[in-house]
Design a protein around this motif. Structure first.
Motif: not given
Length: 398
Positions: A317-326, A346-357
């Motif tokens: 979901x983070x990779x698809x939608x790039x939210x700033x808050x969950x 898991x999210x910080x490890x598996x999502x792309x770095x730009x999306x979790x920055x």
């Protein structure tokens, strides 16, 4: 830049559009509104006068003088109407009254079995709503709408639940029409996670335009706000995370050929089943919460693993939608930070770095009041839309 700082331009700006500039709570002079809209002073003056006559706007004192008579200011009047807001859960109901600014003025919460059926549940909710509205301090203010959150899928266009798994007897029941037998006002019905997302954004993240609220309780669902707008999808089923298949992870205790839905792995009832298999006395989500809070090691690890499973879905979901808050909410999320820790892992490890920055994953700061607040906001945004404000102004002028 806020909406109030943007110039509308064009002579078509009606009273409803001018009114939107006042929803931020700041008082403004007619000259301020002329500057923001680009309209002629006479046009702004007549439309502000019409808003004053409708009761949606009230005088708000005088601005500082630059020479001569100080200009008068006007502001949004949140007490121009009341909203009845209802949060229905599997085993509880909260009924509240709010003003049009989302301020909760009175509320009541009680145990309730959603499986009792729509007539029994709604009759009680309506009766409690009438009691709250009969308060001497509220009696003179008109009710302008009813907002209801329910724990199941809702066809947004009709407000009818659609095959809700934990709501027997509610399938396609016309909730708006039934409630309107008592309250002859617009009745808006939505899935509980959608109203939770609205409430959380309003109360705790008002500047956030991309937010996902995830409820982990008896079931699992998500409310998605993207670009500042609640996303319901074509029929209203957006955010149904619970029925997403969870990919196998090498860290998971599941067999690598065991492919199951998220709800079968991480909901309160699923965690309880896992603990029962290990000899623990756990039948419900509440039992899981109690075991975790008592420090039971098996329950803590099961909750952490549930967080990892939720994280497997959220990473996509983070990779698809790039939210700033969950935001994580629901009874299981409130059991402690173990679920949150598993999700983050898991999210910080598996999502792309730009999306979790700059991604924040947090427990709900608003808590249990988010649902009724969201139901109130759902209605207020509808009745205060430009078109509906124009209709109210026109009715007041007759």
């Amino acid at each position: 830049m806020s909406d109030a700082d943007r110039s509308f331009g064009g002579a078509s700006t009606g009273a409803g559009e001018i009114f939107q500039l006042l929803l931020d709570g700041h008082a403004r002079t007619k000259a301020d509104l002329v500057h923001l809209t680009g309209l002629a002073r006479s046009t702004v003056s007549s439309r502000v006068d019409a808003l004053l006559a409708s009761g949606l706007v009230i005088p708000a004192g005088e601005a500082a003088s630059t020479g001569g008579r100080p200009p008068s200011r006007v502001a949004f009047n949140p007490r121009a109407g009341l909203v009845l807001a209802v949060d229905l859960g599997a085993s509880h109901a909260t009924v509240a009254v709010s003003d049009l600014g989302g301020r909760i003025l009175a509320s009541i919460t009680h145990a309730l079995d959603i499986a009792s059926g729509p007539v029994a549940v709604l009759d009680r909710v309506v009766a409690e709503g009438r009691t709250l509205l009969d308060d001497a301090t509220l009696r003179a203010i008109p009710i302008v709408g009813v907002g209801i959150g329910v724990p199941g899928p809702v066809e947004h266009s009709s407000g009818r639940p659609y095959n809700p798994p934990i709501m027997p007897g509610w399938d396609r029941f016309d909730i708006p029409a039934y409630v309107q037998q008592t309250f002859d006002v617009p009745v808006l019905v939505d899935n509980d996670v959608n109203v939770l997302a609205l409430g959380e954004q309003t109360a705790s993240f008002p500047e956030t335009t991309d937010l996902i609220f995830v409820k982990v309780a008896t079931g699992i669902g998500a409310g998605i706000i993207a670009g500042g707008t609640l996303q319901r999808g074509a029929q209203g089923s957006a955010g149904d995370m619970g029925h997403v298949r969870v990919p196998h992870s090498p860290d998971s205790p599941r067999a690598n050929d065991e492919d199951r839905d998220l709800e079968d792995l991480a909901s309160g009832s699923a965690i309880a089943a896992t603990l029962r298999a290990q000899g623990a006395d756990a039948e419900t989500s509440n039992d899981v919460v109690e075991l975790v809070r008592s420090g039971n090691p098996a329950a803590i690890e099961a909750l952490r693993q549930a967080g990892r499973d939720v994280g497997e879905v959220l990473a996509t979901v983070v990779n698809l939608l790039n939210p700033s808050v969950i935001v994580l909410g629901g009874s299981i999320a409130r059991a402690g930070e173990h679920l949150l820790a598993g999700v983050r892992e898991v999210v910080y490890r598996r999502s792309i770095p730009l999306a979790t920055q700059h991604l924040a994953i947090v427990q709900s700061p608003t808590g249990e009041r988010a649902a009724v607040l969201g139901a109130a906001v759902l209605v207020a945004r509808e009745v205060l839309s430009p078109a509906n404000v124009d209709a109210r102004v026109a009715a007041a002028a007759r």
